[in-house]
Write an enzyme that holds these catalytic residues in place. Structure first.
Site, PDB file in Angstrom:
ATOM      1  N   ASP A   8      10.356   0.150   0.629  1.00  0.00           N
ATOM      2  CA  ASP A   8       9.720   1.235  -0.114  1.00  0.00           C
ATOM      3  C   ASP A   8      10.156   1.133  -1.577  1.00  0.00           C
ATOM      4  OD1 ASP A   8       8.866   3.585  -1.294  1.00  0.00           O
ATOM      5  OD2 ASP A   8       9.612   4.891   0.297  1.00  0.00           O
ATOM      6  N   ALA A  53      -7.779  -7.765  -8.365  1.00  0.00           N
ATOM      7  CA  ALA A  53      -8.842  -8.532  -7.707  1.00  0.00           C
ATOM      8  C   ALA A  53      -9.489  -9.545  -8.643  1.00  0.00           C
ATOM      9  CB  ALA A  53      -9.896  -7.584  -7.146  1.00  0.00           C
ATOM     10  N   ASP A  84       0.837  -1.194   0.000  1.00  0.00           N
ATOM     11  CA  ASP A  84       0.000   0.000   0.000  1.00  0.00           C
ATOM     12  C   ASP A  84       0.877   1.251   0.000  1.00  0.00           C
ATOM     13  OD1 ASP A  84      -2.220   1.901   0.930  1.00  0.00           O
ATOM     14  OD2 ASP A  84      -3.279  -0.008   0.997  1.00  0.00           O
ATOM     15  N   ASP A 104     -15.546 -12.380  -5.017  1.00  0.00           N
ATOM     16  CA  ASP A 104     -15.663 -13.643  -4.284  1.00  0.00           C
ATOM     17  C   ASP A 104     -16.418 -13.502  -2.971  1.00  0.00           C
ATOM     18  OD1 ASP A 104     -13.976 -15.359  -6.066  1.00  0.00           O
ATOM     19  OD2 ASP A 104     -12.454 -13.879  -5.511  1.00  0.00           O
ATOM     20  N   ASP A 127      14.046   2.622  -1.054  1.00  0.00           N
ATOM     21  CA  ASP A 127      14.824   2.501   0.177  1.00  0.00           C
ATOM     22  C   ASP A 127      14.096   1.540   1.116  1.00  0.00           C
ATOM     23  OD1 ASP A 127      12.767   3.944   1.514  1.00  0.00           O
ATOM     24  OD2 ASP A 127      13.750   5.857   1.071  1.00  0.00           O
ATOM     25  N   HIS A 176      -3.280   5.874   4.049  1.00  0.00           N
ATOM     26  CA  HIS A 176      -4.102   4.772   3.567  1.00  0.00           C
ATOM     27  C   HIS A 176      -3.608   3.417   4.074  1.00  0.00           C
ATOM     28  CE1 HIS A 176      -5.916   2.201   0.296  1.00  0.00           C
ATOM     29  NE2 HIS A 176      -6.914   3.051   0.479  1.00  0.00           N
ATOM     30  N   SER A 211     -11.283  -0.637  -0.111  1.00  0.00           N
ATOM     31  CA  SER A 211      -9.962  -0.545   0.506  1.00  0.00           C
ATOM     32  C   SER A 211     -10.007  -0.901   1.978  1.00  0.00           C
ATOM     33  CB  SER A 211      -9.411   0.882   0.371  1.00  0.00           C
ATOM     34  OG  SER A 211      -8.870   1.096  -0.891  1.00  0.00           O
ATOM     35  N   ASN A 233      -6.411  -3.722  24.818  1.00  0.00           N
ATOM     36  CA  ASN A 233      -5.302  -3.018  25.469  1.00  0.00           C
ATOM     37  C   ASN A 233      -5.727  -1.640  25.988  1.00  0.00           C
ATOM     38  OD1 ASN A 233      -5.619  -1.751  23.009  1.00  0.00           O
ATOM     39  ND2 ASN A 233      -3.436  -1.671  22.528  1.00  0.00           N
TER      40      ASN A 233
END
Length: 464
Positions: free
Chosen positions: A80, A196, A62, A224, A85, A94, A247, A108
């Protein structure tokens, strides 16, 4: 190489303020109250048997993932491919939101609860700060994730064109044992969306709290499964907000796949995919997590179910309701209650409950719960209760119009009552007391109650 607008579908990148329900697990995270998708798909019930495992790695391919307390200790070093890098931090938001939907720590007392509490996240940045990227970088990211042992690869991105480059990368990842989960897209059309729509990829659409398809979710026979299309998530600053779009539905399913991957025996990617597809509960294709767990193969399962007594006092009398909580990664087949070595009842569906007639016992009774999973693995838990179905022993001493009462009982005496002419005139706590009987009393009785609630009634009328 062709560019595409990835992931940031209409509404998908908006982070807006959001309000902070097996036996369902209710984590203490303040944001859980607003996470309707977890209860709609019964993730909260599945948590009673699995909450993921650190051996399961879910790759978020992403915009990168920024470190957050919710991911502490479970965010792996990444890559990345945009800036070439090893700094896979998020300059858009996102990818971080996707990661927290998948794996924010549960119970937590901060933030939200992710689907897979103990799964680790592998951040792979293939999209730039504006949410754009190339098929080349996406394909490289998929291969990278597969080479680093990702069991699940989450792709909240896509484009309208098919690509041999993407197909080759998907095939490579699958050959390495990874399940690819990808967003169906947010144009509200039936046109195929890639990756997809690649047949072996698990394509995910988005549904509403009522289980119907969001108008913006792409659809068609190539989609699906569906999952909650709006989920609470955290951006790079830690702010909780609503994260909407396929997303968002995609990392939700990726988190569920992580839960399934954490079971024993470890299922293959194909088995996880088949279980998720088999779990669809509505015409819109929404997944159901306990059903997916039950759809996994059970051959080789040696993990015993968990079982525990519900609340029950140490002192009981008469007809008693005994409850039990039981859970297993592949499903509980039955729970049985034994009392004193004898079978009382069998229950095959949750919530597990048994009616036990403790009378006429006045003794310590061993209780036993036996829970069997679908593979036949057995767990036994025991506890003892004191069954008391006998009233106290009461002794009276009379002196003039005064009654001196003394009561004894192995469980202890709770109270004494003086009843004159059918009405309670005096009530005293404890096992002894003195009562003055009115001169015109026609009928006098003494009642003694033990701590189990048993009653003994003794005639207390004075003579003369």
């Amino acid at each position: 190489m062709r560019k595409l607008v990835a992931g940031l579908f209409v509404g998908a990148s908006m982070l807006v303020a959001a309000p902070a329900q097996a036996a369902p697990v209710r984590p203490a995270d303040p944001g859980f109250a607003g996470q309707w998708g977890l209860t709609q798909t019964r993730v909260d019930e599945a948590w009673s048997s699995t909450r993921g495992s650190s051996r399961v790695v879910v790759a978020v391919v992403d915009t990168g993932v920024s470190p957050l307390p919710e991911l502490a200790g479970r965010l792996l070093p990444g890559k990345d491919f945009v800036n070439h890098d090893n700094n896979a931090s998020d300059d858009n938001g996102h990818g971080t939101m996707a990661a927290t939907v998948i794996a924010a720590a549960g119970n937590n007392r901060i933030g939200i609860a992710g689907v897979c509490w103990y799964c680790r996240i592998l951040p792979v940045k293939v999209l730039n700060a504006k949410g754009g990227g190339s098929y080349t970088d996406i394909a490289l990211g998929i291969r990278y994730a597969a080479d680093r042992g990702a069991a699940v690869i989450s792709l909240s991105l896509g484009g309208s064109d098919d690509s041999p480059l993407l197909r080759d990368a998907v095939g490579y990842a699958e050959s390495r044992g990874a399940l690819i989960v990808a967003a169906a897209g947010n144009r509200g059309v039936s046109t195929a969306h890639y990756p997809a729509a690649i047949p072996s990829v698990l394509a995910v659409g988005g549904v509403t709290p009522s289980g119907s398809r969001y108008d913006w979710s792409n659809h068609g026979s190539w989609v699906d499964v569906t999952a909650p299309g709006c989920n609470s998530a955290q951006g790079p600053t830690g702010l909780i907000g609503q994260y909407c779009g396929t997303s968002s539905a995609t990392p939700f399913v990726a988190g569920v796949a992580g839960l399934l991957a954490a079971t024993h025996p470890t299922p293959s990617a194909a088995q996880i995919r088949a279980a998720l597809v088999a779990s669809r509960m509505t015409r819109s294709g929404r997944i159901d997590v306990p059903s997916a767990l039950r759809a996994l193969p059970i051959d080789g399962d040696v993990t015993r179910p968990a079982v525990a007594f519900g609340p029950v006092g140490t002192l009981v009398r008469g007809r008693v309701t005994i409850t039990a909580a039981a859970a297993d990664q592949h499903g509980v087949s039955r729970v049985q209650l034994y009392a004193g070595g004898r079978l009382v009842a069998t229950d095959t569906t949750a919530p597990y409950s048994f009616a036990w007639q403790s009378a006429p016992n006045t003794a310590t009774v061993p209780l036993e719960l036996r829970a069997y999973d679908r593979r036949g693995n057995l767990t036994v838990v025991r506890r003892h209760v004191r069954a008391d179905n006998t009233g106290p022993v009461v002794r009276l001493a009379k002196a003039g119009r005064t009654l001196t009462v003394r009561a004894t009982d192995p469980a202890g005496v709770a109270r004494l009552e003086l009843v004159v002419n059918g009405r309670i005139t005096v009530r005293k706590a404890g096992a002894s007391g003195r009562f003055v009987v009115p001169a015109k009393a026609r009928r006098v009785v003494v009642r003694a109650y033990d701590r189990a609630g048993n009653l003994r009634v003794v005639n207390g009328k004075l003579g003369g």
